[in-house]
Design a protein around this motif. Structure first.
Motif, PDB file in Angstrom:
ATOM      1  N   CYS A 478       0.841  -1.180   0.000  1.00 27.85           N
ATOM      2  CA  CYS A 478       0.000   0.000   0.000  1.00 27.85           C
ATOM      3  C   CYS A 478       0.878   1.232   0.000  1.00 27.85           C
ATOM      4  O   CYS A 478       2.079   1.179   0.276  1.00 27.85           O
ATOM      5  CB  CYS A 478      -0.969  -0.008   1.170  1.00 27.85           C
ATOM      6  SG  CYS A 478      -0.187   0.319   2.740  1.00 27.85           S
ATOM      7  N   ILE A 505     -12.531   0.886  -2.963  1.00 26.87           N
ATOM      8  CA  ILE A 505     -11.070   0.818  -3.013  1.00 26.87           C
ATOM      9  C   ILE A 505     -10.541   2.133  -3.565  1.00 26.87           C
ATOM     10  O   ILE A 505     -11.011   2.617  -4.597  1.00 26.87           O
ATOM     11  CB  ILE A 505     -10.615  -0.351  -3.924  1.00 26.87           C
ATOM     12  CG1 ILE A 505     -11.212  -1.668  -3.434  1.00 26.87           C
ATOM     13  CG2 ILE A 505      -9.098  -0.440  -3.965  1.00 26.87           C
ATOM     14  CD1 ILE A 505     -11.148  -2.787  -4.441  1.00 26.87           C
ATOM     15  N   VAL A 507      -7.174   3.964  -4.899  1.00 26.78           N
ATOM     16  CA  VAL A 507      -5.854   3.631  -5.426  1.00 26.78           C
ATOM     17  C   VAL A 507      -5.187   4.923  -5.875  1.00 26.78           C
ATOM     18  O   VAL A 507      -5.837   5.780  -6.472  1.00 26.78           O
ATOM     19  CB  VAL A 507      -5.988   2.676  -6.639  1.00 26.78           C
ATOM     20  CG1 VAL A 507      -4.638   2.361  -7.227  1.00 26.78           C
ATOM     21  CG2 VAL A 507      -6.703   1.409  -6.245  1.00 26.78           C
ATOM     22  N   HIS A 510      -1.300   3.462  -8.854  1.00 27.59           N
ATOM     23  CA  HIS A 510      -1.211   1.989  -8.831  1.00 27.59           C
ATOM     24  C   HIS A 510      -0.877   1.427  -7.457  1.00 27.59           C
ATOM     25  O   HIS A 510      -0.547   0.253  -7.335  1.00 27.59           O
ATOM     26  CB  HIS A 510      -0.204   1.470  -9.856  1.00 27.59           C
ATOM     27  CG  HIS A 510      -0.429   2.037 -11.220  1.00 27.59           C
ATOM     28  ND1 HIS A 510      -1.570   1.795 -11.917  1.00 27.59           N
ATOM     29  CD2 HIS A 510       0.318   2.853 -11.984  1.00 27.59           C
ATOM     30  CE1 HIS A 510      -1.510   2.431 -13.075  1.00 27.59           C
ATOM     31  NE2 HIS A 510      -0.376   3.078 -13.127  1.00 27.59           N
ATOM     32  N   HIS A 511      -0.910   2.250  -6.457  1.00 29.54           N
ATOM     33  CA  HIS A 511      -0.710   1.740  -5.107  1.00 29.54           C
ATOM     34  C   HIS A 511      -2.011   1.856  -4.326  1.00 29.54           C
ATOM     35  O   HIS A 511      -2.724   2.841  -4.452  1.00 29.54           O
ATOM     36  CB  HIS A 511       0.389   2.529  -4.384  1.00 29.54           C
ATOM     37  CG  HIS A 511       1.756   2.159  -4.825  1.00 29.54           C
ATOM     38  ND1 HIS A 511       2.363   2.759  -5.895  1.00 29.54           N
ATOM     39  CD2 HIS A 511       2.629   1.257  -4.355  1.00 29.54           C
ATOM     40  CE1 HIS A 511       3.555   2.228  -6.072  1.00 29.54           C
ATOM     41  NE2 HIS A 511       3.756   1.311  -5.154  1.00 29.54           N
ATOM     42  N   LEU A 512      -2.216   0.866  -3.530  1.00 29.16           N
ATOM     43  CA  LEU A 512      -3.425   0.852  -2.729  1.00 29.16           C
ATOM     44  C   LEU A 512      -3.356   1.931  -1.651  1.00 29.16           C
ATOM     45  O   LEU A 512      -2.338   2.084  -0.969  1.00 29.16           O
ATOM     46  CB  LEU A 512      -3.552  -0.526  -2.079  1.00 29.16           C
ATOM     47  CG  LEU A 512      -4.799  -0.765  -1.258  1.00 29.16           C
ATOM     48  CD1 LEU A 512      -6.014  -0.786  -2.161  1.00 29.16           C
ATOM     49  CD2 LEU A 512      -4.678  -2.060  -0.496  1.00 29.16           C
ATOM     50  N   LEU A 532      -7.025  -8.326  -5.937  1.00 24.96           N
ATOM     51  CA  LEU A 532      -6.690  -6.916  -5.958  1.00 24.96           C
ATOM     52  C   LEU A 532      -5.626  -6.631  -7.013  1.00 24.96           C
ATOM     53  O   LEU A 532      -5.704  -5.638  -7.744  1.00 24.96           O
ATOM     54  CB  LEU A 532      -6.208  -6.489  -4.563  1.00 24.96           C
ATOM     55  CG  LEU A 532      -6.238  -4.995  -4.294  1.00 24.96           C
ATOM     56  CD1 LEU A 532      -7.625  -4.431  -4.476  1.00 24.96           C
ATOM     57  CD2 LEU A 532      -5.733  -4.713  -2.894  1.00 24.96           C
ATOM     58  N   HIS A 533      -4.658  -7.517  -7.110  1.00 23.25           N
ATOM     59  CA  HIS A 533      -3.624  -7.350  -8.134  1.00 23.25           C
ATOM     60  C   HIS A 533      -4.243  -7.338  -9.522  1.00 23.25           C
ATOM     61  O   HIS A 533      -3.896  -6.512 -10.359  1.00 23.25           O
ATOM     62  CB  HIS A 533      -2.613  -8.501  -8.061  1.00 23.25           C
ATOM     63  CG  HIS A 533      -1.596  -8.341  -6.980  1.00 23.25           C
ATOM     64  ND1 HIS A 533      -0.819  -7.219  -6.863  1.00 23.25           N
ATOM     65  CD2 HIS A 533      -1.212  -9.138  -5.975  1.00 23.25           C
ATOM     66  CE1 HIS A 533      -0.012  -7.352  -5.829  1.00 23.25           C
ATOM     67  NE2 HIS A 533      -0.240  -8.516  -5.264  1.00 23.25           N
ATOM     68  N   LEU A 536      -6.119  -4.108 -10.058  1.00 20.10           N
ATOM     69  CA  LEU A 536      -5.229  -2.976 -10.281  1.00 20.10           C
ATOM     70  C   LEU A 536      -4.568  -3.083 -11.648  1.00 20.10           C
ATOM     71  O   LEU A 536      -4.360  -2.076 -12.326  1.00 20.10           O
ATOM     72  CB  LEU A 536      -4.154  -2.904  -9.192  1.00 20.10           C
ATOM     73  CG  LEU A 536      -4.649  -2.594  -7.784  1.00 20.10           C
ATOM     74  CD1 LEU A 536      -3.479  -2.373  -6.841  1.00 20.10           C
ATOM     75  CD2 LEU A 536      -5.549  -1.371  -7.784  1.00 20.10           C
ATOM     76  N   CYS A 579      -7.474   7.016  -8.119  1.00 20.85           N
ATOM     77  CA  CYS A 579      -8.529   6.266  -8.783  1.00 20.85           C
ATOM     78  C   CYS A 579      -9.440   5.630  -7.742  1.00 20.85           C
ATOM     79  O   CYS A 579      -8.969   5.046  -6.769  1.00 20.85           O
ATOM     80  CB  CYS A 579      -7.900   5.190  -9.670  1.00 20.85           C
ATOM     81  SG  CYS A 579      -9.086   4.182 -10.530  1.00 20.85           S
TER      82      CYS A 579
END
Lengths: 778, 229
Positions: A478, A505, A507, A510-512, A532-533, A536, A579
């Protein structure tokens, strides 16, 4: 050393981590060894690890065997005998130092010596009686070094002409001991593993490739397969120039012997005294190792092989219309790709290829399917084929067959897991149920019709697999964020909900940032990191998302492979870095969910969260230098001690690779090293808890405890004590930064009415539509 | 605060015909590489005093199931094909026409041939194109679909919808040939569709709410309350 140990022990206690002593006890209990390798590239080595006399319950990955006197090969080794991985763990060989050429990195030959004192210190136990110790005489040593030189030379050759087969090198196999006595090879003959068996053809000159099968083949089945050979032969001989024959002997084991260019489809092998069915398979580019049987060919054949390979595919493959992602599958550049991934249907219809056009590859895929179904006909399933410097790994999932052809040093398991991700990504677009249904109705359905346009998503997934440790660790990273900011963002998400909304979610880049889950869903399920991967990746691979609001069905295969969620995806800032992903179970709820986004955006604007996020993003990819230990070059840390109730999302943290790892190649090399360590740590046959590995340019230490899984990279000058000190400092630092680096307490919202929201959040009435809508497909 | 759409316009058509590119050209005035749309993308366009929602749908068969949801109570549907692909025009009739059943009753249809810039006769005007020979040899990219094919399709659509041709807008007015790359005719397309669809909505609003719940209807009322712009 002892001072350092005490020191470490103290620190460890402070940190509530197991001390070294505890750890050692643990190791002893487990009977697992601390493995310490030190690089002694080209230095004096006086002892070799003895071969274990008893057969090992471990598959021989490969045995390389050569005879100088035969003179037919370029390799100048005399009886270079390489045994299985298992043996490299006999560290306590009396006064022994095993010479371990570690084929870890592609460009380096790195040898590790296991010094005796370390094995003693760790109280390592060997459950195998030790055989005679072979002294590595100066002469043999010279020979060995010669061989290694040869190896590197050949490796270079290989890079140039990867399909011109001359190599019988150690490069991709675990080489553990070098023995002068080739007869010991006999001992490993017939080594059979419960699950997979690989036998190597021990005929003097035969180079071997292993075929790993699920089960031991009973003699009858071998004969059955013999009966089918002719079919297969018909199937594939039409256009094959490069023939690889597999012989399946009635000994009950699968043997692969490469019989060069003999066009014999069905022969008896008098040498074995058994009925042997040879069937020819046109592997073309897939295996470059085809002819290595010295008896059946002479070295003069080699140039012709490469030329044949060069032309064969050109003849075979019809000229196809140039497509956008077209790449000439006959070109050298196509064949030298590091990894190929193919997806095909059970009918052998191409579905996806990482490089090149699927149609152009249909004959290649046909061969793959032939391999799969051939082995299937013996009530077995093919798992992998190991060749000189490539691995072909098969994965069958429902009606789909996935094949990975890789030159990297990953283990079978790792490659198979990657294929699993590819499968999941396909499922995430189509659902497992619909794929099954489609192929039930029509066996030769062209799934590309449905997947058309998704190639980019699969391409980017495969690229991610090569760079993101998250896939390897099964965890997500994250965004490093002040916990107060994360909490406030979470509470914004928690408040903006609507019926049938399950996951919210956020984001950034591209990171949570945070995940909010509806509690009813959490109860027995959790958002899997794999899902999740994939999600994303889908977002990252689709630039079309950056304008407007997306509404799309998506399946989370780990959550429920047969049902769709409806994902609302929208960027919150004009730069398209932040996002928002909202997952709903109701197909029709776009406008309601879009309303949630509006509320979220409103709240975020009111709290200035977007600016705060943007500021955090600037510093998000933290450098390892923050830890403040110059010896530490890089690390990956995955906590395992997360409180049970919050464990729904495994996470890890890792700094942006910088310093020596700024370049793309170095990053890849580092990641390959991590992969190697990971595969050793998680080896199914012999898991390790601690590896101290001295590679060519760095020293690495991987350590798994009940509380964490840690991979560290140090400068090559670090000592063991130094490394442990650094790790102590690192663990302290992580402890301090924990709240920033991880989502410590992922928020859940419950079905109880939220204060201040009145009737809107009276969620008891939502249970019905929720359950109805949950498993509806399209 | 939240802008509610007054009109719903849906872009339909086979994959790779350039729906996203058309919309991108119209909204952002630029042409850039796009990737295959996933699901559908929702855009809100402020047009004069109206909020027009535009659904850019995925042409892929994979997302076919969502089509009827996107089309529900749409006021205008822009059926897009690729002038260099006969197949893309046929797909409109085979696959996408059925989706429009959920659209509003007086839904407008426009048939748009995109990628006109790819064809060799692009420099000239569209009018001359009907006279060209039908069969094209393999020069670069030859036009495969001509405006009259589109007009014929439009008439078939009207028949399918059981709309009297005299009541519907003339076929010639509802068939366009565009290029998202050069911007040719793109504005003309959207502006004329909006121009035609807005009066319908205004009329409908004046007639009072219908018995069916209409999302755009509902939002129209909200819009008059907030009355921004």
């Amino acid at each position: 050393m002892s001072g350092g140990n005490r020191n470490v022990g103290m620190m460890a206690e402070e940190l509530d981590l197991p001390s070294c002593e505890q750890l050692r006890e643990e190791e002893q209990l487990k009977g697992e060894g601390l493995e310490v390798h030190q690089a002694v590239k080209g230095s004096q080595v006086s002892y070799v690890d003895p071969l274990l006399p008893s057969p090992l319950d471990y598959p021989l990955k490969k045995e390389v065997f050569d005879d100088l006197e035969n003179g037919s090969r370029q390799t100048k080794t005399k009886s270079l005998n390489l045994a299985s991985d298992k043996q490299c763990h006999t560290e306590n060989a009396p006064s022994g130092a095993a010479l371990l050429p570690r084929g870890v990195t592609e460009d380096t030959q790195c040898f590790s010596v296991v010094p005796k004192e370390d094995s003693r210190a760790e109280g390592n136990t060997s459950h195998e009686p030790l055989g005679s110790i072979s002294h590595f005489t100066a002469n043999q040593e010279r020979q060995f070094l010669n061989t290694l030189e040869q190896c590197t030379l050949l490796e270079e050759d290989l890079k140039k002409t990867p399909y011109s087969l001359p190599s019988k090198e150690v490069l991709d196999c675990e080489v553990t001991s070098v023995k002068s006595n080739s007869n010991t090879m006999e001992k490993s003959k017939g080594v059979v593993h419960n699950i997979s068996s690989v036998t190597c053809n021990i005929d003097k000159e035969n180079e071997t490739n292993g075929v790993m099968l699920d089960e031991h083949l009973p003699p009858e089945s071998a004969q059955n397969t013999a009966g089918r050979c002719s079919e297969l032969n018909d199937l594939s001989s039409a256009d094959d120039n490069l023939k690889q024959s597999y012989s399946i002997s009635t000994e009950g084991s699968i043997e692969t012997s490469v019989v060069g260019f003999s066009n014999v489809g069905f022969t008896e092998n008098p040498k074995l005294g058994d009925v042997v069915a040879d069937y020819e398979v046109d592997l073309k580019e897939l295996t470059d190792s085809a002819s290595t049987d010295n008896t059946l060919e002479d070295s003069g054949d080699f140039p012709s092989i490469s030329s044949v390979v060069g032309t064969s595919t050109a003849e075979v493959l019809p000229p196809t219309m140039p497509v956008q992602r077209e790449e000439d599958v006959t070109a050298e550049s196509w064949r030298t790709k590091r990894r190929h991934v193919f997806v095909l249907s059970e009918a052998g219809k191409p579905i996806y290829s990482r490089y090149g056009n699927e149609e152009a590859l249909s004959s290649t895929m046909g061969v793959m399917m032939a391999l799969v179904s051939f082995v299937q006909s013996g009530n077995n399933s093919i798992r992998s084929i190991h060749s000189e410097n490539q691995k072909v790994v098969f994965l069958q999932q429902g009606p789909l067959v996935l094949v990975s052809v890789s030159r990297s040093r990953q283990s079978d398991e790792q490659l198979r897991r990657e294929l699993q991700y590819v499968y999941y990504q396909i499922i995430s677009m189509l659902t497992q149920a619909s794929v099954a249904r489609i192929f039930e109705k029509k066996k030769n359905y062209d799934l590309r019709r449905l997947l058309a346009g998704s190639e980019k998503i699969l391409d980017s997934l495969l690229d991610l697999l090569d760079t993101d440790p998250g896939f390897l660790l099964g965890a997500v990273q994250c965004l490093a964020l002040a916990s107060s900011l994360r909490d406030s963002l979470s509470s914004i998400l928690t408040k903006a909900i609507t019926a049938n909304l399950v996951f919210s979610i956020l984001v950034a880049d591209h990171h949570l940032v945070t995940v909010v889950q509806e509690r009813a869903v959490i109860e027995d399920c959790r958002l899997d990191p794999a899902d999740l991967h994939l999600l994303l990746n889908l977002i990252g691979a689709s630039s079309a998302f950056q304008a407007g609001e997306i509404w799309t069905p998506i399946c989370l295969p780990r959550f429920n492979p047969d049902g769709y969620f409806y994902a609302y995806i929208s960027y919150l800032d004009p730069q398209c870095t932040v996002c928002l992903v909202l997952l709903s179970t109701d197909k029709e709820s776009f406008y309601a969910v879009s309303g949630c986004k509006a509320r979220i955006l409103e709240a975020m604007e009111a709290q200035n969260s977007l600016q705060a996020l943007a500021a955090a993003l600037q510093t998000c990819s933290y450098s390892v230098s923050l830890v403040g230990v110059p010896e530490l070059l890089h690390f990956i840390y995955k906590p395992l001690d997360v409180p049970e109730t919050y464990q729904q999302l495994p996470q890890f943290t890792s700094p942006e690779p910088d310093g020596p790892y700024s370049s793309e190649e170095e990053r890849q090399r580092l990641f390959d090293l991590y992969r190697y360590l990971h595969c050793r740590i998680h080896s199914s046959s012999r898991p390790l808890r601690l590896i101290y590995h001295v590679a060519e340019k760095e020293t690495m230490l991987a350590w798994v405890t009940s509380k964490f899984e840690l991979y560290t990279t140090f400068s090559s000058l670090v000592t063991k004590v130094g490394a442990i000190n650094v790790i102590t400092k690192l663990l302290r630092w992580i402890k301090r930064e924990e709240d920033r680096l991880f989502i410590r307490y992922p928020p859940k919202y419950s079905t109880t009415p939220l204060p201040g929201k009145g009737g809107k959040s009276n969620r008891t009435d939502r249970t019905d539509p929720y359950q109805n809508g949950f498993f509806t497909g399209l | 605060m939240i802008k509610k759409p007054d009109v719903k316009v849906v872009l339909l058509g086979d994959m790779n015909v350039g729906k996203t590119s058309l919309l991108h050209r119209y909204m952002d005035r630029k042409f850039q590489d796009t990737v295959s749309t996933v699901g559908g993308a929702f855009y809100l366009k402020q047009w004069r005093s109206y909020n027009i929602s535009i659904w850019d749908t995925a042409g892929r068969e994979q997302f076919h199931g969502l089509g009827s949801m996107y089309c529900r109570s749409a006021s205008a549907i822009i059926l897009t094909y690729d002038v260099s692909s006969k197949q893309s025009l046929m797909e409109l009739e085979d696959r996408f026409l059925g989706l429009t059943d959920t659209a509003s009753e007086d839904c407008l249809f426009a048939v748009v041939g995109n990628k006109i810039d790819l064809t060799d006769d692009y420099e000239g005007e569209e009018e001359s194109e009907g006279e060209r020979p039908r069969t094209c040899s393999t020069s670069k990219v030859r036009k495969q679909v001509y405006l009259e094919d589109a007009i014929a399709l439009y008439k078939r659509i009207m028949k399918y919808k059981m709309v009297d041709e005299n009541h519907a807008p003339a076929a010639e007015k509802m068939c366009f040939e565009t290029s998202a790359k050069t911007g040719h005719n793109v504005d003309v397309l959207f502006e004329s569709v909006f121009n035609m669809v807005i009066p319908l909505i205004v009329k409908k609003k004046a007639n009072g709410p219908e018995d069916t719940i209409n999302l755009s209807q509902e939002s129209t009322e909200k819009h008059t309350k907030t009355g921004c712009c």
